[in-house]
Design a protein around this motif. Sequence first.
Motif, PDB file in Angstrom:
ATOM      1  N   ASN A  64       0.841  -1.196   0.000  1.00  0.00           N
ATOM      2  CA  ASN A  64       0.000   0.000   0.000  1.00  0.00           C
ATOM      3  C   ASN A  64       0.878   1.249   0.000  1.00  0.00           C
ATOM      4  O   ASN A  64       1.841   1.347   0.771  1.00  0.00           O
ATOM      5  N   PHE A  65       0.509   2.211  -0.866  1.00  0.00           N
ATOM      6  CA  PHE A  65       1.266   3.461  -0.936  1.00  0.00           C
ATOM      7  C   PHE A  65       0.318   4.655  -0.948  1.00  0.00           C
ATOM      8  O   PHE A  65      -0.743   4.620  -1.574  1.00  0.00           O
ATOM      9  N   ASP A  66       0.740   5.697  -0.261  1.00  0.00           N
ATOM     10  CA  ASP A  66       0.165   7.034  -0.432  1.00  0.00           C
ATOM     11  C   ASP A  66       1.092   7.749  -1.415  1.00  0.00           C
ATOM     12  O   ASP A  66       2.263   7.982  -1.109  1.00  0.00           O
ATOM     13  N   GLN A  67       0.572   8.073  -2.601  1.00  0.00           N
ATOM     14  CA  GLN A  67       1.391   8.678  -3.653  1.00  0.00           C
ATOM     15  C   GLN A  67       0.943  10.123  -3.877  1.00  0.00           C
ATOM     16  O   GLN A  67      -0.239  10.382  -4.062  1.00  0.00           O
ATOM     17  N   ARG A  68       1.917  11.026  -3.915  1.00  0.00           N
ATOM     18  CA  ARG A  68       1.619  12.442  -4.159  1.00  0.00           C
ATOM     19  C   ARG A  68       2.717  13.027  -5.037  1.00  0.00           C
ATOM     20  O   ARG A  68       3.852  12.558  -5.025  1.00  0.00           O
ATOM     21  N   GLY A  69       2.358  14.056  -5.791  1.00  0.00           N
ATOM     22  CA  GLY A  69       3.355  14.690  -6.632  1.00  0.00           C
ATOM     23  C   GLY A  69       2.736  15.313  -7.859  1.00  0.00           C
ATOM     24  O   GLY A  69       1.583  15.747  -7.846  1.00  0.00           O
ATOM     25  N   ALA A  70       3.513  15.355  -8.939  1.00  0.00           N
ATOM     26  CA  ALA A  70       3.065  15.998 -10.175  1.00  0.00           C
ATOM     27  C   ALA A  70       3.380  15.103 -11.363  1.00  0.00           C
ATOM     28  O   ALA A  70       4.417  14.444 -11.399  1.00  0.00           O
ATOM     29  N   PRO A  71       2.469  15.066 -12.349  1.00  0.00           N
ATOM     30  CA  PRO A  71       2.711  14.288 -13.563  1.00  0.00           C
ATOM     31  C   PRO A  71       3.684  15.017 -14.483  1.00  0.00           C
ATOM     32  O   PRO A  71       4.101  16.142 -14.188  1.00  0.00           O
ATOM     33  N   PRO A  72       4.074  14.417 -15.606  1.00  0.00           N
ATOM     34  CA  PRO A  72       4.986  15.091 -16.545  1.00  0.00           C
ATOM     35  C   PRO A  72       4.441  16.442 -16.992  1.00  0.00           C
ATOM     36  O   PRO A  72       3.257  16.567 -17.319  1.00  0.00           O
ATOM     37  N   GLN A  73       5.290  17.443 -17.013  1.00  0.00           N
ATOM     38  CA  GLN A  73       4.869  18.794 -17.361  1.00  0.00           C
ATOM     39  C   GLN A  73       4.596  18.929 -18.867  1.00  0.00           C
ATOM     40  O   GLN A  73       5.299  18.353 -19.697  1.00  0.00           O
ATOM     41  N   GLY A  74       3.559  19.718 -19.196  1.00  0.00           N
ATOM     42  CA  GLY A  74       3.251  19.992 -20.594  1.00  0.00           C
ATOM     43  C   GLY A  74       2.638  18.833 -21.336  1.00  0.00           C
ATOM     44  O   GLY A  74       2.551  18.851 -22.564  1.00  0.00           O
ATOM     45  N   LYS A  75       2.186  17.818 -20.612  1.00  0.00           N
ATOM     46  CA  LYS A  75       1.658  16.619 -21.254  1.00  0.00           C
ATOM     47  C   LYS A  75       0.292  16.250 -20.690  1.00  0.00           C
ATOM     48  O   LYS A  75      -0.066  16.640 -19.575  1.00  0.00           O
ATOM     49  N   VAL A  76      -0.447  15.483 -21.470  1.00  0.00           N
ATOM     50  CA  VAL A  76      -1.655  14.813 -20.998  1.00  0.00           C
ATOM     51  C   VAL A  76      -1.284  13.353 -20.791  1.00  0.00           C
ATOM     52  O   VAL A  76      -0.729  12.708 -21.682  1.00  0.00           O
ATOM     53  N   THR A  77      -1.564  12.835 -19.609  1.00  0.00           N
ATOM     54  CA  THR A  77      -1.186  11.471 -19.259  1.00  0.00           C
ATOM     55  C   THR A  77      -2.437  10.642 -18.991  1.00  0.00           C
ATOM     56  O   THR A  77      -3.244  10.989 -18.129  1.00  0.00           O
ATOM     57  N   PHE A  78      -2.576   9.555 -19.742  1.00  0.00           N
ATOM     58  CA  PHE A  78      -3.668   8.610 -19.522  1.00  0.00           C
ATOM     59  C   PHE A  78      -3.142   7.460 -18.664  1.00  0.00           C
ATOM     60  O   PHE A  78      -2.094   6.886 -18.956  1.00  0.00           O
ATOM     61  N   THR A  79      -3.902   7.133 -17.614  1.00  0.00           N
ATOM     62  CA  THR A  79      -3.500   6.098 -16.669  1.00  0.00           C
ATOM     63  C   THR A  79      -4.548   4.994 -16.668  1.00  0.00           C
ATOM     64  O   THR A  79      -5.721   5.242 -16.374  1.00  0.00           O
ATOM     65  N   ILE A  80      -4.114   3.779 -17.014  1.00  0.00           N
ATOM     66  CA  ILE A  80      -5.023   2.630 -17.085  1.00  0.00           C
ATOM     67  C   ILE A  80      -4.661   1.661 -15.963  1.00  0.00           C
ATOM     68  O   ILE A  80      -3.572   1.074 -15.963  1.00  0.00           O
ATOM     69  N   PRO A  81      -5.533   1.483 -14.963  1.00  0.00           N
ATOM     70  CA  PRO A  81      -5.227   0.550 -13.875  1.00  0.00           C
ATOM     71  C   PRO A  81      -5.224  -0.895 -14.366  1.00  0.00           C
ATOM     72  O   PRO A  81      -5.853  -1.239 -15.375  1.00  0.00           O
ATOM     73  N   GLY A  82      -4.510  -1.753 -13.663  1.00  0.00           N
ATOM     74  CA  GLY A  82      -4.525  -3.174 -13.981  1.00  0.00           C
ATOM     75  C   GLY A  82      -5.905  -3.764 -13.782  1.00  0.00           C
ATOM     76  O   GLY A  82      -6.710  -3.259 -12.997  1.00  0.00           O
ATOM     77  N   GLU A  83      -6.174  -4.868 -14.468  1.00  0.00           N
ATOM     78  CA  GLU A  83      -7.523  -5.438 -14.456  1.00  0.00           C
ATOM     79  C   GLU A  83      -7.907  -6.031 -13.108  1.00  0.00           C
ATOM     80  O   GLU A  83      -9.092  -6.215 -12.827  1.00  0.00           O
ATOM     81  N   LYS A  84      -6.939  -6.341 -12.243  1.00  0.00           N
ATOM     82  CA  LYS A  84      -7.250  -6.946 -10.949  1.00  0.00           C
ATOM     83  C   LYS A  84      -7.490  -5.901  -9.866  1.00  0.00           C
ATOM     84  O   LYS A  84      -7.748  -6.248  -8.714  1.00  0.00           O
ATOM     85  N   LEU A  85      -7.392  -4.625 -10.205  1.00  0.00           N
ATOM     86  CA  LEU A  85      -7.636  -3.580  -9.221  1.00  0.00           C
ATOM     87  C   LEU A  85      -9.078  -3.637  -8.729  1.00  0.00           C
ATOM     88  O   LEU A  85     -10.010  -3.734  -9.528  1.00  0.00           O
ATOM     89  N   ASN A  86      -9.245  -3.580  -7.419  1.00  0.00           N
ATOM     90  CA  ASN A  86     -10.599  -3.520  -6.868  1.00  0.00           C
ATOM     91  C   ASN A  86     -11.063  -2.067  -6.862  1.00  0.00           C
ATOM     92  O   ASN A  86     -11.958  -1.683  -7.607  1.00  0.00           O
ATOM     93  N   GLN A  87     -10.405  -1.247  -6.052  1.00  0.00           N
ATOM     94  CA  GLN A  87     -10.702   0.179  -6.024  1.00  0.00           C
ATOM     95  C   GLN A  87      -9.421   0.948  -5.721  1.00  0.00           C
ATOM     96  O   GLN A  87      -8.532   0.459  -5.030  1.00  0.00           O
ATOM     97  N   LEU A  88      -9.355   2.160  -6.259  1.00  0.00           N
ATOM     98  CA  LEU A  88      -8.229   3.057  -6.005  1.00  0.00           C
ATOM     99  C   LEU A  88      -8.791   4.390  -5.530  1.00  0.00           C
ATOM    100  O   LEU A  88      -9.696   4.937  -6.169  1.00  0.00           O
ATOM    101  N   TRP A  89      -8.278   4.895  -4.405  1.00  0.00           N
ATOM    102  CA  TRP A  89      -8.673   6.212  -3.927  1.00  0.00           C
ATOM    103  C   TRP A  89      -7.805   7.227  -4.653  1.00  0.00           C
ATOM    104  O   TRP A  89      -6.608   7.312  -4.435  1.00  0.00           O
ATOM    105  N   TRP A  90      -8.416   8.007  -5.532  1.00  0.00           N
ATOM    106  CA  TRP A  90      -7.672   8.882  -6.445  1.00  0.00           C
ATOM    107  C   TRP A  90      -8.301  10.259  -6.449  1.00  0.00           C
ATOM    108  O   TRP A  90      -9.460  10.422  -6.844  1.00  0.00           O
ATOM    109  N   ARG A  91      -7.564  11.244  -5.962  1.00  0.00           N
ATOM    110  CA  ARG A  91      -8.031  12.630  -5.950  1.00  0.00           C
ATOM    111  C   ARG A  91      -9.442  12.748  -5.359  1.00  0.00           C
ATOM    112  O   ARG A  91     -10.366  13.274  -5.981  1.00  0.00           O
ATOM    113  N   ASP A  92      -9.599  12.157  -4.187  1.00  0.00           N
ATOM    114  CA  ASP A  92     -10.827  12.282  -3.394  1.00  0.00           C
ATOM    115  C   ASP A  92     -12.020  11.521  -3.947  1.00  0.00           C
ATOM    116  O   ASP A  92     -13.172  11.876  -3.701  1.00  0.00           O
ATOM    117  N   GLN A  93     -11.764  10.453  -4.694  1.00  0.00           N
ATOM    118  CA  GLN A  93     -12.862   9.612  -5.167  1.00  0.00           C
ATOM    119  C   GLN A  93     -12.350   8.200  -5.399  1.00  0.00           C
ATOM    120  O   GLN A  93     -11.165   7.980  -5.651  1.00  0.00           O
TER     121      GLN A  93
END
Length: 314
Positions: A64-93
């Motif tokens: 388990n990790f609490d991850q914080r920071g910033a994505p690559p600058q000047g880019k749009v980043t698409f993030t696809i979770p693995g298929e076995k993910l149950n739930q991810l708490w991401w930006r308050d949802q």
Amino acid sequence: MESPEFQTTLVAEFLDVDQLCHDVQYWDLRFQPLGSIPPDEKIARIVQGNMSRFECTYARFRMNFDQRGAPPQGKVTFTIPGEKLNQLWWRDQFTSSSDVLVYLPETELRSISAQDFEVYLIAVDVPVIEEYLERCGFREIELARFPSVFRAPDHVLRNARAVLGRLGRHPRFVDPCSLDALVEELVSCWVMQTGLQPRQVAPSSSRFVIEEILASIASGDAADIRISTLCQKANISRRALEIAFHDKFGTGPSAFLKSARLAQARRKLQTASEAARSIADIMDEAGFSHVGQFALDYRKMFGERPSDTMKRYS
């Protein structure tokens, strides 16, 4: 003509959180473990690299990790979770394995992940995203209007995990055509979440691209065909071309083109002299850059190795 090689920038497994934060490329991240770290056990595996205008990442976190920071600058980043993910708490949802997460420039990364969490990411420059939007029929739309989370169809998620999953297994088999098609699929799904509808592509646009591909194949120039370039020239989306190709040939343009290149290689092998030309030369002329994958594809299609064909006809 060879495709550009995938340039791997990081392949690492980590025992230490500080080293993980230090080594991850493109991202400004701070990882905090939510639990004790077992001694001498790997906590994460990261593979990162780039090809053409795409920056790609595969990551697996084993605690388990609490991850914080910033994505690559000047880019749009698409993030696809693995298929076995149950739930991810991401930006308050809470998000699920069916959700694609989008990081825009100047946004903050905040998430809490469960144990053994896989994620696949692909990032491109903002002007490139605008090119994709234009190909889908949209111009001058503010990216801030788009949602930061969207639900993607199962076939899009499977394709994304298959294409980007090669980073963790066989990065040399990552190709720019697959990455281009993947980003266009993601952008198409993303824009649909706004309630906007892309323009209908005129039949003449898809017909132009199909005729260009068929003419190149007929003249023996299949090695130089770049589907993404033809789509841009005709102002047609990759998705629209896929539909048109399936209507005519029952398969997509990439699979059709690969079959045509294999057939071209077979014709050359049937007329080649072993002493005069090598299989590597013929493979290169047909547009294949990886010997092992070429041999596998050839045997699957024709039931024999390229060398067997050359020996029988020489």
